[in-house]
Design a protein around this motif. Structure first.
Motif, PDB file in Angstrom:
ATOM      1  N   TRP A   1      30.208  52.371  48.752  1.00  0.00           N
ATOM      2  CA  TRP A   1      29.753  52.115  47.379  1.00  0.00           C
ATOM      3  C   TRP A   1      30.896  51.559  46.549  1.00  0.00           C
ATOM      4  O   TRP A   1      30.756  50.571  45.818  1.00  0.00           O
ATOM      5  N   LEU A   2      32.050  52.201  46.658  1.00  0.00           N
ATOM      6  CA  LEU A   2      33.203  51.790  45.861  1.00  0.00           C
ATOM      7  C   LEU A   2      33.752  50.434  46.278  1.00  0.00           C
ATOM      8  O   LEU A   2      34.465  49.782  45.512  1.00  0.00           O
ATOM      9  N   CYS A   3      33.392  49.996  47.494  1.00  0.00           N
ATOM     10  CA  CYS A   3      33.773  48.661  47.969  1.00  0.00           C
ATOM     11  C   CYS A   3      32.665  47.637  47.728  1.00  0.00           C
ATOM     12  O   CYS A   3      32.833  46.451  48.044  1.00  0.00           O
TER      13      CYS A   3
ATOM     14  N   TYR B   1      31.748  60.824  44.296  1.00  0.00           N
ATOM     15  CA  TYR B   1      31.722  61.787  45.398  1.00  0.00           C
ATOM     16  C   TYR B   1      33.115  61.938  46.005  1.00  0.00           C
ATOM     17  O   TYR B   1      33.858  60.961  46.134  1.00  0.00           O
ATOM     18  N   ARG B   2      33.459  63.148  46.366  1.00  0.00           N
ATOM     19  CA  ARG B   2      34.742  63.409  47.002  1.00  0.00           C
ATOM     20  C   ARG B   2      34.531  64.078  48.353  1.00  0.00           C
ATOM     21  O   ARG B   2      33.634  64.917  48.497  1.00  0.00           O
ATOM     22  N   MET B   3      35.330  63.681  49.310  1.00  0.00           N
ATOM     23  CA  MET B   3      35.257  64.319  50.614  1.00  0.00           C
ATOM     24  C   MET B   3      35.452  65.828  50.455  1.00  0.00           C
ATOM     25  O   MET B   3      36.333  66.267  49.717  1.00  0.00           O
ATOM     26  N   PRO B   4      34.635  66.627  51.133  1.00  0.00           N
ATOM     27  CA  PRO B   4      34.852  68.083  51.061  1.00  0.00           C
ATOM     28  C   PRO B   4      36.202  68.436  51.657  1.00  0.00           C
ATOM     29  O   PRO B   4      36.618  67.851  52.659  1.00  0.00           O
ATOM     30  N   ARG B   5      36.892  69.343  51.036  1.00  0.00           N
ATOM     31  CA  ARG B   5      38.206  69.700  51.557  1.00  0.00           C
ATOM     32  C   ARG B   5      38.048  70.595  52.781  1.00  0.00           C
ATOM     33  O   ARG B   5      37.006  71.240  52.981  1.00  0.00           O
TER      34      ARG B   5
ATOM     35  N   ASP C   1      18.063  64.928  44.095  1.00  0.00           N
ATOM     36  CA  ASP C   1      17.789  64.061  42.944  1.00  0.00           C
ATOM     37  C   ASP C   1      18.876  63.008  42.740  1.00  0.00           C
ATOM     38  O   ASP C   1      18.584  61.827  42.520  1.00  0.00           O
ATOM     39  N   GLU C   2      20.158  63.422  42.828  1.00  0.00           N
ATOM     40  CA  GLU C   2      21.242  62.484  42.527  1.00  0.00           C
ATOM     41  C   GLU C   2      21.335  61.365  43.562  1.00  0.00           C
ATOM     42  O   GLU C   2      21.703  60.231  43.236  1.00  0.00           O
ATOM     43  N   ILE C   3      20.982  61.654  44.806  1.00  0.00           N
ATOM     44  CA  ILE C   3      20.979  60.606  45.842  1.00  0.00           C
ATOM     45  C   ILE C   3      19.766  59.699  45.657  1.00  0.00           C
ATOM     46  O   ILE C   3      19.850  58.485  45.869  1.00  0.00           O
ATOM     47  N   GLN C   4      18.640  60.271  45.250  1.00  0.00           N
ATOM     48  CA  GLN C   4      17.473  59.438  44.955  1.00  0.00           C
ATOM     49  C   GLN C   4      17.790  58.458  43.827  1.00  0.00           C
ATOM     50  O   GLN C   4      17.377  57.303  43.868  1.00  0.00           O
TER      51      GLN C   4
ATOM     52  N   THR D   1      22.143  49.523  35.529  1.00  0.00           N
ATOM     53  CA  THR D   1      22.352  50.662  36.415  1.00  0.00           C
ATOM     54  C   THR D   1      23.814  50.609  36.848  1.00  0.00           C
ATOM     55  O   THR D   1      24.114  50.129  37.943  1.00  0.00           O
ATOM     56  N   PRO D   2      24.736  51.054  35.970  1.00  0.00           N
ATOM     57  CA  PRO D   2      26.171  50.885  36.237  1.00  0.00           C
ATOM     58  C   PRO D   2      26.593  51.538  37.548  1.00  0.00           C
ATOM     59  O   PRO D   2      26.285  52.702  37.793  1.00  0.00           O
ATOM     60  N   ARG D   3      27.321  50.794  38.350  1.00  0.00           N
ATOM     61  CA  ARG D   3      27.686  51.279  39.679  1.00  0.00           C
ATOM     62  C   ARG D   3      28.613  52.484  39.620  1.00  0.00           C
ATOM     63  O   ARG D   3      28.568  53.348  40.489  1.00  0.00           O
ATOM     64  N   TYR D   4      29.463  52.564  38.577  1.00  0.00           N
ATOM     65  CA  TYR D   4      30.428  53.661  38.523  1.00  0.00           C
ATOM     66  C   TYR D   4      29.870  54.918  37.867  1.00  0.00           C
ATOM     67  O   TYR D   4      30.550  55.932  37.790  1.00  0.00           O
ATOM     68  N   GLU D   5      28.624  54.864  37.394  1.00  0.00           N
ATOM     69  CA  GLU D   5      27.955  56.070  36.921  1.00  0.00           C
ATOM     70  C   GLU D   5      27.227  56.772  38.067  1.00  0.00           C
ATOM     71  O   GLU D   5      26.683  57.851  37.879  1.00  0.00           O
TER      72      GLU D   5
END
Length: 279
Positions: free
Chosen positions: A156-158, A17-21, A181-184, A7-11
């Motif tokens: 997550w990235l840390c 995810y990017r902060m909403p502008r 779904d993607e958060i699940q 379950t690759p962490r970077y996938e």
């Protein structure tokens, strides 16, 4: 021999995810000096926004600290959108110096730090962000759910998995079923990283119902290969119940029944005619 399922962490969704502008929406109380900048930013006319901000700032008139901070904020946002992050950072800092009681300039700085992959600093900035007690007419807040997802992404990235779980839970206080779904899927990954067999099974029980047999099997094999066979067995029974003609799921189920000591069930599944030899 089974290939190792990962379950690759970077996938993960949260890894990308990017902060909403910031959304620059015109408001009735917006100072007239800021309105052309906000209108240009809303229309993604970045060059026009920068020109309007620079013209206003160079005008021969006195601004209150609050209004000038708003002008600098608009300039900073336009510069960041144009890729001039160093200038954007500096003008966000100047805006904060003039009017510390704001959210938007801190949001810009956290976005810049994230773009530099300085996720720890971005996390610290965003985690300390609080709604202004007396917000300026031009200030732009961030929705709490978006803030929590941004914090979950930085965590997550840390590789701070418990921290990720805390922020996801705050973003979706109603629990797993309320998550998209993607958060699940990320919750499923997270359960593996945290060694939580039951949480992985809870997420998988939902996710496999929306997947074809091969993808459902791949997800369940991550549970098996983690050694959580008692959690995998009822999930395979459920999957096989929905696809009773799948030889792949039948074979998986037989193997798990034997491993878990359910020999009568294994014999039933391997009765003459019940299982074809794999090609």
């Amino acid at each position: 021999m089974l290939r190792k399922i990962n379950t690759p962490r970077y996938e993960a969704y949260l890894a990308a995810y990017r902060m909403p502008r910031l959304e620059f929406i015109d408001r009735t109380k917006l100072p007239s000096s800021l309105r052309p900048i906000w209108t240009a930013l809303q229309a993604d006319a970045t060059d026009a926004a920068m020109r309007n901000a620079e013209t206003a700032l160079s005008a021969n008139r006195l601004f209150s600290a609050e209004e000038k901070a708003g002008l600098l904020l608009g300039l900073a946002a336009a510069q960041v959108r144009a890729g001039a992050t160093e200038d954007g950072w500096e003008n966000a800092r100047r805006s904060l110096d003039l009017f510390p009681n704001q959210v938007a300039a801190k949001h810009i700085q956290a976005t810049i730090n994230a773009s530099r992959r300085d996720y720890e600093t971005a996390y610290d900035q965003l985690s300390s962000l609080k709604a202004a007690t007396r917000p300026a007419a031009w200030d732009i807040t961030i929705k709490e759910q978006e803030r929590q997802l941004s914090l979950a992404s930085f965590s997550w990235l840390c590789g701070q998995w418990d921290q990720v779980a805390d922020h996801i839970s705050l973003a979706y206080p109603e629990g797993l079923l309320s998550m998209p779904d993607e958060i699940q899927e990320d919750w499923f990954r997270l359960a593996h990283y945290r060694g939580q067999a039951d949480e992985a099974a809870r997420a998988a029980a939902i996710l496999i119902t929306r997947r074809p047999v091969d993808l459902a099997d791949e997800m369940l094999q991550t549970i098996v290969q983690s050694g959580w066979t008692s959690q995998a067995l009822p999930l395979y029974k459920d999957a096989f119940g929905r696809a009773p003609t799948s030889e792949l799921l039948r074979r998986r189920l037989v193997a798990l029944c034997i491993k878990e000591g359910q020999l009568d069930e294994a014999r039933r599944l391997t009765a003459p005619g019940a299982l074809r030899t794999a090609a």
